[in-house]
Design a protein around this motif. Sequence first.
Motif, PDB file in Angstrom:
ATOM      1  N   GLU A  75       0.830  -1.207   0.000  1.00 41.79           N
ATOM      2  CA  GLU A  75       0.000   0.000   0.000  1.00 41.79           C
ATOM      3  C   GLU A  75       0.864   1.255   0.000  1.00 41.79           C
ATOM      4  OE1 GLU A  75      -2.912   0.099   3.136  1.00 41.79           O
ATOM      5  OE2 GLU A  75      -3.650  -1.904   2.642  1.00 41.79           O
ATOM      6  N   ALA A  78       2.346   1.781  -3.392  1.00 42.44           N
ATOM      7  CA  ALA A  78       1.321   2.252  -4.324  1.00 42.44           C
ATOM      8  C   ALA A  78       1.033   3.735  -4.098  1.00 42.44           C
ATOM      9  CB  ALA A  78       0.047   1.429  -4.171  1.00 42.44           C
ATOM     10  N   MET A  79       0.959   4.151  -2.845  1.00 42.39           N
ATOM     11  CA  MET A  79       0.711   5.560  -2.550  1.00 42.39           C
ATOM     12  C   MET A  79       1.873   6.431  -3.029  1.00 42.39           C
ATOM     13  SD  MET A  79      -2.267   5.782  -1.362  1.00 42.39           S
ATOM     14  CE  MET A  79      -2.356   7.404  -0.682  1.00 42.39           C
ATOM     15  N   LYS A  80       3.100   5.954  -2.866  1.00 44.44           N
ATOM     16  CA  LYS A  80       4.257   6.702  -3.338  1.00 44.44           C
ATOM     17  C   LYS A  80       4.198   6.873  -4.847  1.00 44.44           C
ATOM     18  CE  LYS A  80       7.633   5.518   0.223  1.00 44.44           C
ATOM     19  NZ  LYS A  80       8.867   4.761   0.507  1.00 44.44           N
ATOM     20  N   ASP A  81       3.794   5.816  -5.551  1.00 43.60           N
ATOM     21  CA  ASP A  81       3.675   5.903  -7.014  1.00 43.60           C
ATOM     22  C   ASP A  81       2.621   6.929  -7.408  1.00 43.60           C
ATOM     23  OD1 ASP A  81       5.612   4.012  -7.449  1.00 43.60           O
ATOM     24  OD2 ASP A  81       4.210   2.375  -7.911  1.00 43.60           O
ATOM     25  N   VAL A  82       1.483   6.919  -6.721  1.00 41.54           N
ATOM     26  CA  VAL A  82       0.401   7.871  -7.042  1.00 41.54           C
ATOM     27  C   VAL A  82       0.877   9.295  -6.769  1.00 41.54           C
ATOM     28  CG1 VAL A  82      -1.876   8.659  -6.291  1.00 41.54           C
ATOM     29  CG2 VAL A  82      -1.473   6.225  -6.706  1.00 41.54           C
ATOM     30  N   LEU A  83       1.516   9.510  -5.646  1.00 37.71           N
ATOM     31  CA  LEU A  83       1.936  10.862  -5.269  1.00 37.71           C
ATOM     32  C   LEU A  83       3.087  11.372  -6.118  1.00 37.71           C
ATOM     33  CD1 LEU A  83       1.666  10.607  -1.394  1.00 37.71           C
ATOM     34  CD2 LEU A  83       0.103  11.779  -2.944  1.00 37.71           C
ATOM     35  N   LYS A  85       3.453  10.902  -9.361  1.00 39.29           N
ATOM     36  CA  LYS A  85       3.029  11.194 -10.728  1.00 39.29           C
ATOM     37  C   LYS A  85       2.756  12.687 -10.890  1.00 39.29           C
ATOM     38  CE  LYS A  85       1.585   6.753 -12.052  1.00 39.29           C
ATOM     39  NZ  LYS A  85       2.721   6.029 -12.424  1.00 39.29           N
ATOM     40  N   TRP A  87       0.794  15.809 -12.353  1.00 42.89           N
ATOM     41  CA  TRP A  87      -0.590  16.064 -12.781  1.00 42.89           C
ATOM     42  C   TRP A  87      -0.561  17.113 -13.776  1.00 42.89           C
ATOM     43  CZ3 TRP A  87      -4.295  12.736 -11.121  1.00 42.89           C
ATOM     44  CH2 TRP A  87      -3.954  11.920 -10.068  1.00 42.89           C
TER      45      TRP A  87
END
Length: 87
Positions: A75, A78-83, A85, A87
Motif C-alpha cells: 500500500e 502504491a501511494m508513493k507511485d500515485v503521489l 506522478k 498532474w
Amino acid sequence: MKKRYSDEQIIKAIKEHEAGAKVEDICRNLGISNGTFYNWRSKFAGMEVSEAKRLRELESENNKLKRLLADKLLEVEAMKDVLSKKW
C-alpha cells in the motif's frame, strides 16, 4: 496424499525413539519418511504437548503478521507511485 499429525502423535513418536525404538519402525507405523521424523525431532525434541501447541500458535500468528506487513508495504509503495506522478 499428505497426512497431518497432531502434536500429541509427533511428540509420542519422538518419545518412543528416545525410549529406544528404531526410527525405521516408528516411520513404518506412521507411514512417514525418515526425513520427516528427523525434521519433527529437530523441531519438537524435548517439548511437551502444551509447548508444541503454543509453538504452532505463535508460528501461525507470526505468519499472519508477516502477511499484514507485506500488504501495508505494498500500500505504501502504491501511494508513493500515485503521489510521485505529475498532474
